[in-house]
Design an enzyme around this catalytic site. Structure first.
Site, PDB file in Angstrom:
ATOM      1  N   GLU A 115       9.355  16.508  15.051  1.00 15.62           N
ATOM      2  CA  GLU A 115       9.855  16.288  13.696  1.00 15.62           C
ATOM      3  C   GLU A 115       9.146  17.252  12.736  1.00 15.62           C
ATOM      4  O   GLU A 115       7.923  17.205  12.605  1.00 15.62           O
ATOM      5  CB  GLU A 115       9.593  14.841  13.264  1.00 15.62           C
ATOM      6  CG  GLU A 115      10.177  14.522  11.905  1.00 15.62           C
ATOM      7  CD  GLU A 115       9.844  13.105  11.433  1.00 15.62           C
ATOM      8  OE1 GLU A 115       8.673  12.701  11.511  1.00 15.62           O
ATOM      9  OE2 GLU A 115      10.776  12.419  10.965  1.00 15.62           O
ATOM     10  N   GLU A 165       9.627   1.594  10.904  1.00 14.97           N
ATOM     11  CA  GLU A 165      10.660   2.634  10.732  1.00 14.97           C
ATOM     12  C   GLU A 165       9.924   3.957  10.782  1.00 14.97           C
ATOM     13  O   GLU A 165       9.170   4.295   9.872  1.00 14.97           O
ATOM     14  CB  GLU A 165      11.380   2.464   9.395  1.00 14.97           C
ATOM     15  CG  GLU A 165      12.291   1.265   9.402  1.00 14.97           C
ATOM     16  CD  GLU A 165      13.043   1.068   8.093  1.00 14.97           C
ATOM     17  OE1 GLU A 165      13.026   1.967   7.235  1.00 14.97           O
ATOM     18  OE2 GLU A 165      13.635   0.002   7.938  1.00 14.97           O
ATOM     19  N   LYS A 225       0.877  -1.179   0.000  1.00  9.87           N
ATOM     20  CA  LYS A 225       0.000   0.000   0.000  1.00  9.87           C
ATOM     21  C   LYS A 225       0.907   1.219   0.000  1.00  9.87           C
ATOM     22  O   LYS A 225       1.462   1.602   1.035  1.00  9.87           O
ATOM     23  CB  LYS A 225      -0.887  -0.025   1.256  1.00  9.87           C
ATOM     24  CG  LYS A 225      -2.232   0.659   1.117  1.00  9.87           C
ATOM     25  CD  LYS A 225      -2.168   2.131   0.751  1.00  9.87           C
ATOM     26  CE  LYS A 225      -1.851   3.006   1.945  1.00  9.87           C
ATOM     27  NZ  LYS A 225      -1.648   4.423   1.544  1.00  9.87           N
ATOM     28  N   CYS A 284      13.974  10.767   6.907  1.00 10.02           N
ATOM     29  CA  CYS A 284      13.898  10.352   8.312  1.00 10.02           C
ATOM     30  C   CYS A 284      15.244  10.486   9.006  1.00 10.02           C
ATOM     31  O   CYS A 284      15.308  10.737  10.196  1.00 10.02           O
ATOM     32  CB  CYS A 284      13.396   8.925   8.398  1.00 10.02           C
ATOM     33  SG  CYS A 284      14.384   7.790   7.411  1.00 10.02           S
TER      34      CYS A 284
END
Ligand code: NAD
Length: 507
Positions: free
Chosen positions: A398, A267, A192, A301
């Site tokens: 973040e 992750e 997906k 990331c």
């Protein structure tokens, strides 16, 4: 517009035409399929918001069809000899390389990532397939664990059909990073992709089938996370979910997968520190600091989004970072000179721009940047926040854009306290010429990956993953197989031990 940009644009137009002409559907059981509900969503380029096409918005029924196809294909794929899987995965890598230009241009327009970085996307994707292809023949090998009167050995066997859910940052590379080891292990896959960048996932599944992957082994269902993604995590036939994305989504997936006891590999996000001591090679450190926040539009990331600088060099070093930030070339992603392209989506733009206000309201100083660029496309200036303190939101959350938060420190202890004082723990970067200190910091930093005197430099056999809110589990090398495979122990007696007897004594 430079000649090369013009050429890139013309080529990109040709590759994108198919997505404009017809709704992009799923790919299930070896063939393209329209969505069952007929619902679609729009896919627009972040360059100027123009429509790239419509995409089938998959729902639980499409996911069910894909999961069933993956379950049907699993028994045969599991039995394919490792050497044959290796051959096939290398053919996929060849096919990726053959369409490298198309992948790079389509991904660049779909995500806004500068072509200078996306040129490597296909090469990295192919490398992922080759690396895990070569490991396929030995993936099932385990350990020999002899005891005195028994021989124990372990075997690894593919866990079953798995779900792979990927984000919109470097979507092609990340999809291959998950799918290649799953296929090498003998699992079948339902993928997906992220709804903000669906195009190269469609190329990947097409390439895999053209290269000879049997029907049902890799299935791709497009759709919105809360609908298609959720259904995938809840499906009975799916044994594990490999997920890359935000930490909050990871929590939701864990809850969604709980009733069916999904194995998960996450992750997630990061707020990674780069710690620069005054004894470091400051020229190399400068290059690395600038690269690790402004490359890939800051949407990575592993970006080092917190710069911790020793106070003795703070002002001079930050001044040089700011100078560089001002010179980062913002532009059209298909211009080979462009270093910083537009952010992925208006909602993400809104989030990143929101932090400019947050920074000021928290009392930080905007040393450079801090503004949107133009009103066409989702561009922001490369931004450096100075005078920040560790507790501020800009130092904790973040942001996932080209935005650097700078915090001074006095000594090793304080650097570590600041570095570890966030909920994330993906990567840490240390710059020092003191070898002992480098090792001390590496040992105490709460992060899954540490780079000393280096930017993020990947070596595929090494473990990739985060601690704390940055993830669960590791990828890379053999670690990937531990996730996609079950370890089974076989214990065989040598025939010498005493078997306990019950019911043998007279009444
Ligand atoms: P996201 O969590 O919003 O979405 C990721 C994927 O999850 C998408 O495909 C989305 O459709 C799907 N999804 C959303 N809700 C879902 C649900 N309830 N159930 C199942 N699937 C669902 O993340 P994003 O904004 O696309 O990506 C950016 C994030 O990814 C950042 O936090 C970044 O740090 C992280 N990331 C981490 C790594 C790593 O290796 N640690 C690598 C790349 C990106």
């Amino acid at each position: 517009m430079s000649d090369e940009q013009k050429r890139n644009w013309e080529k990109a137009e040709r590759y994108l035409r198919r997505f404009r002409d017809a709704t992009l559907g799923h790919f299930i059981d070896g063939e393209p399929r329209a969505g069952l509900s007929g619902e679609v969503f729009e896919n627009r380029t972040p360059i100027d918001g123009a429509l790239l096409g419509t995409v089938a918005a998959g729902d639980a029924r499409d996911i069910d069809a894909a999961a069933r196809a993956a379950a049907r294909a699993f028994p045969a794929w599991r039995e394919v000899d490792g050497a044959e899987r290796r051959r096939l995965l290398h053919r996929i890598a060849d096919a990726i390389e053959a369409r490298a230009e198309e992948i790079a241009l389509v991904e660049s327009v779909d995500t806004g990532q500068p072509i200078r970085f996306m040129k490597a996307a296909a090469a990295r994707g192919a490398e992922n397939f080759r690396f895990f292809a070569d490991k396929a023949p030995e993936a099932s090998n385990g350990l020999s664990l002899p005891a005195r009167e028994h021989v124990n050995y372990t075997l690894r066997q593919p866990i079953g059909p798995v779900g792979v859910i990927t984000p919109w940052n470097t979507p092609f590379m990340l999809a291959t990073w998950k799918i290649a080891p799953a296929l090498a292990a003998g699992c079948t896959v339902v993928h997906k992709p992220a709804e903000w960048s669906p195009l190269t996932a469609a190329l990947l599944v097409e390439i895999c089938h053209e290269a000879g992957l049997p029907p049902g082994v890799l299935n791709t269902v497009h759709g919105i996370g809360e609908t298609a993604g959720k259904a995938l995590t809840e499906h009975e036939a799916i044994k594990a979910i490999a997920f890359v994305g935000e930490s909050a989504t990871g929590s939701r997936i864990m809850m969604q997968g709980a009733p069916t006891l999904k194995r998960v590999h996450f992750e997630l996000g990061g707020k990674n520190p780069v710690i620069v001591f005054d004894d470091a090679d400051l020229e190399r450190a400068l290059d690395a600091v600038v690269f690790m926040i402004f490359s890939l539009n800051g949407e990575r990331c592993t970006s080092s989004s917190r710069l911790l600088v020793q106070r003795s060099i703070h002002d001079a070093f930050v001044e040089r970072v700011v100078e560089r930030a001002k010179r980062v070339r913002i532009g059209h992603p298909l211009d080979p000179e462009t270093e910083l392209g537009p952010l992925i989506h208006p909602k993400h733009l809104e989030k990143v721009v929101g932090y400019f206000d947050i920074a000021t309201s928290e009392g930080a100083r905007i040393a450079t940047g801090g503004r949107r660029v133009g009103d066409v496309g989702y561009y922001v200036e490369p931004t450096v926040f100075g005078s920040a303190s560790p507790g501020m939101r800009i130092a904790q959350e973040e942001i996932f854009g080209p935005v650097l938060t700078v915090i001074p420190f006095d000594d090793e202890e304080e650097a570590l306290r600041i570095a570890n004082g966030v909920r994330y723990g993906l990567t840490g970067y240390v710059w020092t010429s003191d070898v002992g200190r480098a090792h001390r910091i590496a040992r105490r930093l709460e992060a899954g990956m540490i780079w000393v005197n280096s930017e993020n430099n990947r070596h595929l056999p090494t473990p990739f993953g985060g601690m704390k809110a940055s993830g669960i589990g590791r990828d890379g090398g053999d670690y990937s197989f531990d996730f996609y495979m079950e370890t089974k122990n076989v214990c065989v007696a040598l025939g010498t031990h005493r078997v306990p007897t019950l019911g043998s004594s007279p009444r």
